[in-house]
Design a protein around this motif. Structure first.
Motif, PDB file in Angstrom:
ATOM      1  N   THR A  94       0.826  -1.209   0.000  1.00 50.78           N
ATOM      2  CA  THR A  94       0.000   0.000   0.000  1.00 50.78           C
ATOM      3  C   THR A  94       0.855   1.252   0.000  1.00 50.78           C
ATOM      4  OG1 THR A  94      -1.769  -1.164   1.173  1.00 50.78           O
ATOM      5  CG2 THR A  94      -1.833   1.241   1.210  1.00 50.78           C
ATOM      6  N   GLU A  95       1.817   1.308   0.907  1.00 52.92           N
ATOM      7  CA  GLU A  95       2.668   2.490   1.018  1.00 52.92           C
ATOM      8  C   GLU A  95       3.560   2.648  -0.213  1.00 52.92           C
ATOM      9  OE1 GLU A  95       1.238   1.100   4.889  1.00 52.92           O
ATOM     10  OE2 GLU A  95       2.329   0.076   3.287  1.00 52.92           O
ATOM     11  N   TYR A  96       4.051   1.535  -0.734  1.00 51.75           N
ATOM     12  CA  TYR A  96       4.907   1.576  -1.921  1.00 51.75           C
ATOM     13  C   TYR A  96       4.129   2.112  -3.128  1.00 51.75           C
ATOM     14  CZ  TYR A  96       8.529  -0.045  -5.213  1.00 51.75           C
ATOM     15  OH  TYR A  96       9.507  -0.121  -6.178  1.00 51.75           O
ATOM     16  N   LEU A  97       2.921   1.609  -3.302  1.00 51.74           N
ATOM     17  CA  LEU A  97       2.084   2.061  -4.416  1.00 51.74           C
ATOM     18  C   LEU A  97       1.733   3.535  -4.286  1.00 51.74           C
ATOM     19  CD1 LEU A  97      -0.185  -1.074  -4.496  1.00 51.74           C
ATOM     20  CD2 LEU A  97       1.023  -0.204  -6.496  1.00 51.74           C
ATOM     21  N   ALA A  98       1.433   3.976  -3.071  1.00 48.34           N
ATOM     22  CA  ALA A  98       1.089   5.379  -2.860  1.00 48.34           C
ATOM     23  C   ALA A  98       2.257   6.287  -3.220  1.00 48.34           C
ATOM     24  CB  ALA A  98       0.676   5.599  -1.405  1.00 48.34           C
ATOM     25  N   GLU A  99       3.460   5.890  -2.806  1.00 47.11           N
ATOM     26  CA  GLU A  99       4.635   6.713  -3.113  1.00 47.11           C
ATOM     27  C   GLU A  99       4.913   6.742  -4.613  1.00 47.11           C
ATOM     28  OE1 GLU A  99       9.415   7.006  -2.000  1.00 47.11           O
ATOM     29  OE2 GLU A  99       8.110   5.607  -0.913  1.00 47.11           O
ATOM     30  N   ARG A 100       4.804   5.596  -5.258  1.00 45.03           N
ATOM     31  CA  ARG A 100       5.118   5.525  -6.693  1.00 45.03           C
ATOM     32  C   ARG A 100       4.069   6.215  -7.563  1.00 45.03           C
ATOM     33  NH1 ARG A 100       6.762   4.682 -10.154  1.00 45.03           N
ATOM     34  NH2 ARG A 100       7.243   2.673 -11.087  1.00 45.03           N
ATOM     35  N   THR A 101       2.841   6.355  -7.061  1.00 44.84           N
ATOM     36  CA  THR A 101       1.785   6.987  -7.856  1.00 44.84           C
ATOM     37  C   THR A 101       1.435   8.381  -7.362  1.00 44.84           C
ATOM     38  OG1 THR A 101       0.021   6.003  -6.498  1.00 44.84           O
ATOM     39  CG2 THR A 101       0.765   4.737  -8.421  1.00 44.84           C
ATOM     40  N   ASP A 102       2.216   8.887  -6.401  1.00 43.13           N
ATOM     41  CA  ASP A 102       1.971  10.220  -5.833  1.00 43.13           C
ATOM     42  C   ASP A 102       0.569  10.351  -5.252  1.00 43.13           C
ATOM     43  OD1 ASP A 102       4.537  11.250  -6.435  1.00 43.13           O
ATOM     44  OD2 ASP A 102       3.924  11.675  -8.491  1.00 43.13           O
ATOM     45  N   ALA A 103       0.079   9.293  -4.625  1.00 48.80           N
ATOM     46  CA  ALA A 103      -1.241   9.325  -3.994  1.00 48.80           C
ATOM     47  C   ALA A 103      -1.133   9.928  -2.607  1.00 48.80           C
ATOM     48  CB  ALA A 103      -1.821   7.921  -3.921  1.00 48.80           C
ATOM     49  N   ASP A 104      -2.025  10.838  -2.276  1.00 52.57           N
ATOM     50  CA  ASP A 104      -1.971  11.518  -0.985  1.00 52.57           C
ATOM     51  C   ASP A 104      -2.359  10.604   0.172  1.00 52.57           C
ATOM     52  OD1 ASP A 104      -1.191  13.938  -2.115  1.00 52.57           O
ATOM     53  OD2 ASP A 104      -3.260  14.588  -2.443  1.00 52.57           O
ATOM     54  N   LEU A 105      -3.407   9.814  -0.032  1.00 51.27           N
ATOM     55  CA  LEU A 105      -3.916   9.025   1.084  1.00 51.27           C
ATOM     56  C   LEU A 105      -4.478   7.694   0.586  1.00 51.27           C
ATOM     57  CD1 LEU A 105      -4.536   8.965   4.157  1.00 51.27           C
ATOM     58  CD2 LEU A 105      -6.802   9.870   3.587  1.00 51.27           C
ATOM     59  N   PRO A 106      -3.665   6.636   0.602  1.00 50.61           N
ATOM     60  CA  PRO A 106      -4.200   5.322   0.245  1.00 50.61           C
ATOM     61  C   PRO A 106      -5.061   4.783   1.376  1.00 50.61           C
ATOM     62  CG  PRO A 106      -1.933   5.104   0.985  1.00 50.61           C
ATOM     63  CD  PRO A 106      -2.237   6.574   0.970  1.00 50.61           C
ATOM     64  N   VAL A 107      -6.131   4.091   1.029  1.00 51.38           N
ATOM     65  CA  VAL A 107      -7.051   3.543   2.015  1.00 51.38           C
ATOM     66  C   VAL A 107      -7.206   2.049   1.764  1.00 51.38           C
ATOM     67  CG1 VAL A 107      -9.420   3.561   2.894  1.00 51.38           C
ATOM     68  CG2 VAL A 107      -8.295   5.715   2.282  1.00 51.38           C
ATOM     69  N   MET A 108      -7.080   1.255   2.832  1.00 54.03           N
ATOM     70  CA  MET A 108      -7.204  -0.199   2.715  1.00 54.03           C
ATOM     71  C   MET A 108      -8.658  -0.623   2.815  1.00 54.03           C
ATOM     72  SD  MET A 108      -5.529  -3.224   5.085  1.00 54.03           S
ATOM     73  CE  MET A 108      -3.839  -2.762   4.690  1.00 54.03           C
ATOM     74  N   LEU A 109      -9.082  -1.401   1.835  1.00 50.61           N
ATOM     75  CA  LEU A 109     -10.424  -1.971   1.824  1.00 50.61           C
ATOM     76  C   LEU A 109     -10.305  -3.460   1.547  1.00 50.61           C
ATOM     77  CD1 LEU A 109     -13.644  -1.476   1.487  1.00 50.61           C
ATOM     78  CD2 LEU A 109     -13.137  -1.528  -0.950  1.00 50.61           C
ATOM     79  N   LEU A 110     -10.947  -4.286   2.367  1.00 49.58           N
ATOM     80  CA  LEU A 110     -11.041  -5.713   2.082  1.00 49.58           C
ATOM     81  C   LEU A 110     -12.490  -6.034   1.752  1.00 49.58           C
ATOM     82  CD1 LEU A 110      -8.211  -5.728   3.569  1.00 49.58           C
ATOM     83  CD2 LEU A 110      -8.731  -8.109   4.054  1.00 49.58           C
ATOM     84  N   ALA A 111     -12.683  -6.928   0.787  1.00 48.14           N
ATOM     85  CA  ALA A 111     -14.034  -7.210   0.321  1.00 48.14           C
ATOM     86  C   ALA A 111     -14.230  -8.686   0.037  1.00 48.14           C
ATOM     87  CB  ALA A 111     -14.326  -6.402  -0.944  1.00 48.14           C
ATOM     88  N   THR A 112     -15.392  -9.181   0.439  1.00 42.80           N
ATOM     89  CA  THR A 112     -15.881 -10.494   0.027  1.00 42.80           C
ATOM     90  C   THR A 112     -17.074 -10.251  -0.900  1.00 42.80           C
ATOM     91  OG1 THR A 112     -17.481 -10.704   1.833  1.00 42.80           O
ATOM     92  CG2 THR A 112     -15.227 -11.432   2.272  1.00 42.80           C
ATOM     93  N   ASP A 113     -17.762 -11.308  -1.269  1.00 41.82           N
ATOM     94  CA  ASP A 113     -18.938 -11.139  -2.109  1.00 41.82           C
ATOM     95  C   ASP A 113     -20.046 -10.365  -1.407  1.00 41.82           C
ATOM     96  OD1 ASP A 113     -17.781 -12.507  -4.189  1.00 41.82           O
ATOM     97  OD2 ASP A 113     -18.699 -14.444  -3.684  1.00 41.82           O
ATOM     98  N   SER A 114     -20.049 -10.396  -0.067  1.00 42.49           N
ATOM     99  CA  SER A 114     -21.173  -9.813   0.664  1.00 42.49           C
ATOM    100  C   SER A 114     -20.803  -8.691   1.630  1.00 42.49           C
ATOM    101  CB  SER A 114     -21.890 -10.917   1.462  1.00 42.49           C
ATOM    102  OG  SER A 114     -20.993 -11.537   2.377  1.00 42.49           O
ATOM    103  N   LEU A 115     -19.528  -8.388   1.786  1.00 46.69           N
ATOM    104  CA  LEU A 115     -19.121  -7.399   2.781  1.00 46.69           C
ATOM    105  C   LEU A 115     -17.870  -6.662   2.335  1.00 46.69           C
ATOM    106  CD1 LEU A 115     -19.403  -6.193   5.665  1.00 46.69           C
ATOM    107  CD2 LEU A 115     -18.040  -8.119   6.504  1.00 46.69           C
ATOM    108  N   ARG A 116     -17.878  -5.331   2.533  1.00 44.52           N
ATOM    109  CA  ARG A 116     -16.692  -4.503   2.316  1.00 44.52           C
ATOM    110  C   ARG A 116     -16.357  -3.802   3.625  1.00 44.52           C
ATOM    111  NH1 ARG A 116     -20.071  -2.473  -1.961  1.00 44.52           N
ATOM    112  NH2 ARG A 116     -19.670  -3.557  -3.933  1.00 44.52           N
TER     113      ARG A 116
END
Length: 316
Positions: free
Chosen positions: A121-143
């Motif tokens: 997450t942190e690596y991707l944010a730095e490489r894409t200049d993203a200000d605030l990456p947010v972690m989301l986990l999802a199943t078929d019925s819940l996010r």
């Protein structure tokens, strides 16, 4: 018009990243996936698993080292592992790939090799200049999304601010519209304390920080309900009315999601200019090369990436 392919990074070559890809390809059409990783590792692992690499599978070889054994991670592989990530990120930013799906990495090995690495997450944010990456986990019925991620529990309360909550919720609301195609996301958010503070008797964070943040969000037009006690929010009565549940910290929300669908969930990074999903598990060195790795999470991660990429393309 033919859709653009999805990039899959094999991840740590000694882990189950190659296994789950090869196993899944035996019975699921992955012709829209480009595998980024060492070709030799891919074919040697397939031989170890006594499986074929389907002729329809696209791959781009990125060398790791001259010696890789299932279950035995080597620091010499790390530059190649990071090169896989960089190639996928650049391909997504450049429009070559519609999304990227990441196989599991081992943060300890990467740091032992001399690279500061706290996670995808942190690596991707730095490489894409993203200000605030947010972690989301999802199943078929819940996010389930998180306000804070990998913090010691004693540091969580200090990390939660009105500004952080507003920013996190805005990222979630925006990406549910853009990358999920949800016109008006319905959001539930947990309080921090038991019983959501019980009117200040069990903590004042709800009164002093969370409720003012939610007032700001509602004034902006965000459809958000809370703060709710976590043991109330994570019940069918509430969840059936929501598109996402937001937890204040890692172990407030993720145990609920994983109890419902571990091995069938996708880890999604919101707040990036690209679509990125991942498996919900680690490298599982003890299972590498055994044929026992479960492909369910990878299947979900690829399916979610396809759907998000399609919605994202429509919103542009």
């Amino acid at each position: 018009m033919k859709s653009k392919p999805i990039a899959y990074t094999l991840g740590e070559p000694a882990g189950i990243g190659p296994d789950i890809l090869i196993q899944l390809a035996q019975h699921v059409d992955l012709s829209d996936v480009v595998v980024l990783g060492d070709k030799r590792v891919l074919f040697e692992r397939a031989e170890q698993l006594k499986l074929d690499v389907p002729s329809t599978l696209q791959y781009e070889s990125i060398d790791v080292s001259d010696f890789t054994v299932a279950g035995e991670a080597l620091v010499d592989n790390v530059p190649g592992v990071l090169a896989m990530l960089d190639r996928a990120i650049d391909g997504c930013l450049g429009g070559e790939f519609s999304a990227m799906v990441t196989g599991p990495l081992h943060k300890g090995i990467i740091n032992e090799a001399g690279f500061e690495f706290s996670g995808h997450t942190e690596y991707l944010a730095e490489r894409t200049d993203a200000d605030l990456p947010v972690m989301l986990l999802a199943t078929d019925s819940l996010r389930v999304a998180l306000v804070t991620t990998h913090l010691p529990l004693r540091d969580v309360a200090d990390a939660i601010t009105e500004d952080l909550i507003v920013k996190v919720c805005n990222v979630i609301n925006s990406d549910l519209k853009k990358k999920y195609g949800i016109v008006e996301p319905r959001i539930l958010i947990c309080g921090l304390n038991p019983h959501a503070g019980e009117g200040g008797h069990l903590g004042r964070e709800e009164i002093d920080i969370i409720e003012p943040a939610l007032d700001v969000l509602r004034a902006q037009g965000v459809n958000i309900v809370g703060p709710l006690p976590a043991d109330t929010l994570f019940t069918p009565k509430y969840l059936q009315q929501a598109d996402v549940a937001i937890a204040m910290y890692h172990d407030q929300g993720l145990p609920v999601l994983k109890s419902q669908g571990f091995g069938k969930a996708a880890n999604i990074t919101l707040g990036l200019p690209i679509v990125r999903t991942s498996v919900d598990h680690g490298t599982a060195f003890d299972m590498a090369g055994s044929g026992l790795a479960d492909t369910g999470s990878l299947r979900t991660a690829i399916s979610v990436a396809r759907d998000m990429a399609a919605a994202n393309a429509t919103s542009i």
